[in-house]
Enzyme design. Sequence first.
Site, PDB file in Angstrom:
ATOM      1  N   CYS A 154      39.580  37.450  41.788  1.00 19.61           N
ATOM      2  CA  CYS A 154      38.367  37.020  42.503  1.00 19.61           C
ATOM      3  C   CYS A 154      38.391  37.404  43.967  1.00 19.61           C
ATOM      4  CB  CYS A 154      38.235  35.502  42.491  1.00 19.61           C
ATOM      5  SG  CYS A 154      38.010  34.773  40.904  1.00 19.61           S
ATOM      6  N   GLY A 188      42.699  33.421  32.717  1.00 20.51           N
ATOM      7  CA  GLY A 188      42.377  34.834  32.571  1.00 20.51           C
ATOM      8  C   GLY A 188      43.655  35.631  32.657  1.00 20.51           C
ATOM      9  N   SER A 189      44.203  35.743  33.873  1.00 20.54           N
ATOM     10  CA  SER A 189      45.348  36.638  34.078  1.00 20.54           C
ATOM     11  C   SER A 189      46.573  36.221  33.269  1.00 20.54           C
ATOM     12  CB  SER A 189      45.721  36.718  35.555  1.00 20.54           C
ATOM     13  OG  SER A 189      46.289  35.523  35.988  1.00 20.54           O
ATOM     14  N   ARG A 214      23.423  40.753  35.000  1.00 18.08           N
ATOM     15  CA  ARG A 214      23.476  39.385  35.513  1.00 18.08           C
ATOM     16  C   ARG A 214      23.272  39.344  37.017  1.00 18.08           C
ATOM     17  NH1 ARG A 214      29.017  37.612  33.549  1.00 18.08           N
ATOM     18  NH2 ARG A 214      29.252  39.574  32.451  1.00 18.08           N
ATOM     19  N   GLY A 219      61.262  26.621  46.493  1.00 25.05           N
ATOM     20  CA  GLY A 219      60.930  26.283  45.096  1.00 25.05           C
ATOM     21  C   GLY A 219      60.812  27.507  44.201  1.00 25.05           C
TER      22      GLY A 219
HETATM   23  N1  LIG Z   1      34.743  31.421  39.134  1.00 22.13           N
HETATM   24  C1  LIG Z   1      34.528  32.213  40.127  1.00 22.13           C
HETATM   25  O1  LIG Z   1      35.004  31.971  41.229  1.00 22.13           O
HETATM   26  C2  LIG Z   1      33.714  33.433  39.987  1.00 22.13           C
HETATM   27  C3  LIG Z   1      33.388  33.919  38.761  1.00 22.13           C
HETATM   28  N2  LIG Z   1      32.663  35.091  38.631  1.00 22.13           N
HETATM   29  C4  LIG Z   1      32.383  35.592  37.307  1.00 22.13           C
HETATM   30  O2  LIG Z   1      31.563  36.727  37.422  1.00 22.13           O
HETATM   31  C5  LIG Z   1      30.487  36.681  36.508  1.00 22.13           C
HETATM   32  C6  LIG Z   1      29.159  36.667  37.226  1.00 22.13           C
HETATM   33  O3  LIG Z   1      29.042  35.511  38.013  1.00 22.13           O
HETATM   34  P1  LIG Z   1      27.739  35.239  38.873  1.00 22.13           P
HETATM   35  O4  LIG Z   1      27.412  36.403  39.715  1.00 22.13           O
HETATM   36  O5  LIG Z   1      27.903  33.967  39.559  1.00 22.13           O
HETATM   37  O6  LIG Z   1      26.632  35.149  37.703  1.00 22.13           O
HETATM   38  P2  LIG Z   1      25.199  34.480  37.678  1.00 22.13           P
HETATM   39  O7  LIG Z   1      24.522  35.028  36.490  1.00 22.13           O
HETATM   40  O8  LIG Z   1      25.250  33.010  37.776  1.00 22.13           O
HETATM   41  O9  LIG Z   1      24.529  34.961  39.004  1.00 22.13           O
HETATM   42  C7  LIG Z   1      24.069  36.289  39.312  1.00 22.13           C
HETATM   43  C8  LIG Z   1      22.813  36.201  40.163  1.00 22.13           C
HETATM   44  O10 LIG Z   1      21.718  35.915  39.314  1.00 22.13           O
HETATM   45  C9  LIG Z   1      20.979  34.803  39.798  1.00 22.13           C
HETATM   46  N3  LIG Z   1      20.332  34.095  38.674  1.00 22.13           N
HETATM   47  C10 LIG Z   1      20.919  33.424  37.668  1.00 22.13           C
HETATM   48  N4  LIG Z   1      19.989  32.923  36.815  1.00 22.13           N
HETATM   49  C11 LIG Z   1      18.786  33.304  37.274  1.00 22.13           C
HETATM   50  C12 LIG Z   1      17.446  33.106  36.839  1.00 22.13           C
HETATM   51  N5  LIG Z   1      17.161  32.411  35.722  1.00 22.13           N
HETATM   52  N6  LIG Z   1      16.458  33.650  37.579  1.00 22.13           N
HETATM   53  C13 LIG Z   1      16.736  34.349  38.692  1.00 22.13           C
HETATM   54  N7  LIG Z   1      17.950  34.562  39.181  1.00 22.13           N
HETATM   55  C14 LIG Z   1      18.983  34.051  38.465  1.00 22.13           C
HETATM   56  C15 LIG Z   1      22.032  34.002  40.533  1.00 22.13           C
HETATM   57  O11 LIG Z   1      21.463  33.095  41.464  1.00 22.13           O
HETATM   58  C16 LIG Z   1      22.836  35.084  41.208  1.00 22.13           C
HETATM   59  O12 LIG Z   1      22.226  35.532  42.391  1.00 22.13           O
HETATM   60  C17 LIG Z   1      30.736  35.467  35.648  1.00 22.13           C
HETATM   61  O13 LIG Z   1      31.490  35.886  34.536  1.00 22.13           O
HETATM   62  C18 LIG Z   1      31.579  34.560  36.515  1.00 22.13           C
HETATM   63  O14 LIG Z   1      32.421  33.722  35.769  1.00 22.13           O
HETATM   64  C19 LIG Z   1      32.225  35.751  39.724  1.00 22.13           C
HETATM   65  C20 LIG Z   1      32.514  35.302  40.963  1.00 22.13           C
HETATM   66  C21 LIG Z   1      33.310  34.115  41.209  1.00 22.13           C
HETATM   67  O1  LIG Z   2      35.416  35.886  42.127  1.00 20.51           O
HETATM   68  C1  LIG Z   2      35.488  36.269  40.951  1.00 20.51           C
HETATM   69  N1  LIG Z   2      35.114  37.522  40.687  1.00 20.51           N
HETATM   70  C2  LIG Z   2      35.140  38.054  39.453  1.00 20.51           C
HETATM   71  O2  LIG Z   2      34.815  39.219  39.267  1.00 20.51           O
HETATM   72  C3  LIG Z   2      35.588  37.192  38.419  1.00 20.51           C
HETATM   73  N2  LIG Z   2      35.736  37.376  37.098  1.00 20.51           N
HETATM   74  C4  LIG Z   2      36.215  36.188  36.609  1.00 20.51           C
HETATM   75  N3  LIG Z   2      36.376  35.309  37.589  1.00 20.51           N
HETATM   76  C5  LIG Z   2      36.898  33.967  37.514  1.00 20.51           C
HETATM   77  O3  LIG Z   2      38.322  34.022  37.476  1.00 20.51           O
HETATM   78  C6  LIG Z   2      38.810  33.250  36.366  1.00 20.51           C
HETATM   79  C7  LIG Z   2      40.159  33.758  35.877  1.00 20.51           C
HETATM   80  O4  LIG Z   2      41.118  33.592  36.872  1.00 20.51           O
HETATM   81  P1  LIG Z   2      42.678  33.883  36.646  1.00 20.51           P
HETATM   82  O5  LIG Z   2      42.828  35.346  36.447  1.00 20.51           O
HETATM   83  O6  LIG Z   2      43.337  33.423  37.902  1.00 20.51           O
HETATM   84  O7  LIG Z   2      43.092  33.093  35.468  1.00 20.51           O
HETATM   85  C8  LIG Z   2      37.694  33.362  35.363  1.00 20.51           C
HETATM   86  O8  LIG Z   2      37.739  32.365  34.374  1.00 20.51           O
HETATM   87  C9  LIG Z   2      36.451  33.271  36.252  1.00 20.51           C
HETATM   88  O9  LIG Z   2      36.105  31.957  36.613  1.00 20.51           O
HETATM   89  C10 LIG Z   2      35.995  35.909  38.713  1.00 20.51           C
HETATM   90  N4  LIG Z   2      35.932  35.456  39.969  1.00 20.51           N
HETATM   91  K   LIG Z   3      41.196  34.897  44.644  1.00 20.55           K
END
Ligand SMILES: NC(=O)C1=CN([C@@H]2O[C@H](COP(=O)(O)OP(=O)(O)OC[C@H]3O[C@@H](n4cnc5c(N)ncnc54)[C@H](O)[C@@H]3O)[C@@H](O)[C@H]2O)C=CC1
Ligand SMILES: O=c1[nH]c(=O)c2[nH+]cn([C@@H]3O[C@H](COP(=O)(O)O)[C@@H](O)[C@H]3O)c2[nH]1
Ligand SMILES: [K+]
Length: 513
Positions: free
Chosen positions: A332, A388-389, A428, A500
């Site tokens: 991430c 994930g990892s 997305r 640790g």
């Molecule tokens: N856990 C984490 O820290 C992170 C995870 N990810 C992973 O990357 C992938 C994509 O994540 P996101 O970009 O957050 O996906 P997302 O689909 O939630 O968001 C993408 C964009 O689409 C917009 N959007 C969503 N639904 C909408 C609707 N009905 N109408 C209009 N706009 C809409 C959102 O506001 C955002 O700007 C996922 O698999 C996620 O798990 C990505 C970044 C961080």
């Molecule tokens: O910032 C992000 N950009 C990405 O491209 C992305 N892809 C996955 N994920 C999130 O990371 C989780 C897996 O994390 P680990 O590898 O640490 O297990 C996953 O379960 C997600 O929540 C993302 N977060």
């Molecule tokens: K990170």
Amino acid sequence: MDDNMKAALAMDEAELQDGYSAADVFEGSKSQCGLTYDDVIFLPGHISFGVDEVELVSKISRKIAVKTPFVSSPMDTVTEASMAIGMALHGGIGIVHYNMSVEEQCAEVRKVKKFKNGFITEPTVLAPHNTLADVDRIKEQSGHSGIPITLDGRIHSKLVGIVTKRDIDFQEDRSIAISTVMTTDLVVAKEPVSLVEANELLRQSKKGKLPVVNEAGALVSLISRTDITKALDYPLSSVDAHKSLLCGAAIGTRLSDRDRFLALVDAGVDLVVLDSSQGDSEYQRDMIRWIKDIHPEIQVVGGNVVTRTQALHLIQAGVDGLRVGMGVGSICTTQEVCACGRPQASAVYHVSRLARKFGVPVIADGGVANTGHIIKALSLGASCVMMGSLLAGTAETPGDYFFQDGVRLKRYRGMGSLEAMKVGSAKRYFASAAKVKVAQGVSGAVVDKGSLNQYIPYLVMGVKHGLQDIGFKSISDLQTNVAIGKVRMELRSAAAQREGGVHSLHSHSSSNN
Ligand SMILES: NC(=O)C1=CN([C@@H]2O[C@H](COP(=O)(O)OP(=O)(O)OC[C@H]3O[C@@H](n4cnc5c(N)ncnc54)[C@H](O)[C@@H]3O)[C@@H](O)[C@H]2O)C=CC1
Ligand SMILES: O=c1[nH]c(=O)c2[nH+]cn([C@@H]3O[C@H](COP(=O)(O)O)[C@@H](O)[C@H]3O)c2[nH]1
Ligand SMILES: [K+]
């Protein structure tokens, strides 16, 4: 014994208490500092039981309990059918990613739901008038041999025979009716029958297939010897009421994801995860309400969230589980790109504290790099951990192994990486149409970890040892005692964290990864 000794032994628990409670650590701090797993360390408790007595039963959502609190991440280098099957066999659950078409995702879910059902509830059935050519066709299409024959060629009709390879292999004329060759001297099980009883019947009869019939002699299901051997080998399996493995799938929050959801329900999905980095949106609340309105039986996990306010908004909308973690995954870059997120131990602790009041389980997602992190996540209130990892690089992940500098590796990438966006998640992000693509993840590689069959039991045993060291036999006991301040912990300085870990060696090896 002298008086000083007696006084020393009479010390009460409060005087002896070392360390701090979770509330002291996470709420009492004046440093405005978020904490993550490596920042904290638990002090050991008292051991009064063996490690095998530790049970890891937990919940992934309001209605789904699992025996192993592990969830595989919906990422295209982690979870498709093979991973989801492996996770469910070992007592956890896999969430099939959605960086593919609706049809492809549903096909993956179907593979999981149909995998080695202890009871095959939709077996291929033929009628006595069907021909050997029909049997050949079925064998070619589905690989099934051992076909039950019922009066009208359907399940729930009277069972009249069974056709196996042995009955037909040496028949030259493939146009003859099955009725002329089928075995009619049948070994059947009357329902209700347990897998253990069925196994015994199969063992005694030396047959490969065991039809299950009702009082009237109608076929209700089929049990296969290969399936049953596997079912008995995996006592922790996560299964539904029909003994099919549990399967989750990820979807987005766009209008088109409603069609995806309906198709997944049709494919038999048990739980959907609304896959977003920032779950506190109107899009997500609308999706949750819509799903709970039309399919209240399907479990919905919302997220991702890291604050109590975000969590409350999703709880109000009706979620059955919460996925916690923003920017903490190994791949991430969200915290760097978007300046949003939260160190994971703080996120898990605070969200769990709120979610617990509503009976909503929390899945700690991302940042898990070892079993110690899993134990910390569970202790701080998570019901399950999503990885994930840690799971990437196992044989069950999509993708092929390759060698780099003599090391066997597999690709692992963020779903927000440019590479993954190119394949599908661009949809997305709207990034395919956007002039500027903003990646929130990277792509990389991880080392070969072998099969889940060895790896998950190793992780499970590591977690059990941790619970034993802290002094508790179950996750719920552990969580209750953390919540009431009985489990003690401390922060670790940077030097303490170095201490640790492995240090002061010229080189070292670890057999487990
Ligand atoms: N856990 C984490 O820290 C992170 C995870 N990810 C992973 O990357 C992938 C994509 O994540 P996101 O970009 O957050 O996906 P997302 O689909 O939630 O968001 C993408 C964009 O689409 C917009 N959007 C969503 N639904 C909408 C609707 N009905 N109408 C209009 N706009 C809409 C959102 O506001 C955002 O700007 C996922 O698999 C996620 O798990 C990505 C970044 C961080
Ligand atoms: O910032 C992000 N950009 C990405 O491209 C992305 N892809 C996955 N994920 C999130 O990371 C989780 C897996 O994390 P680990 O590898 O640490 O297990 C996953 O379960 C997600 O929540 C993302 N977060
Ligand atoms: K990170």
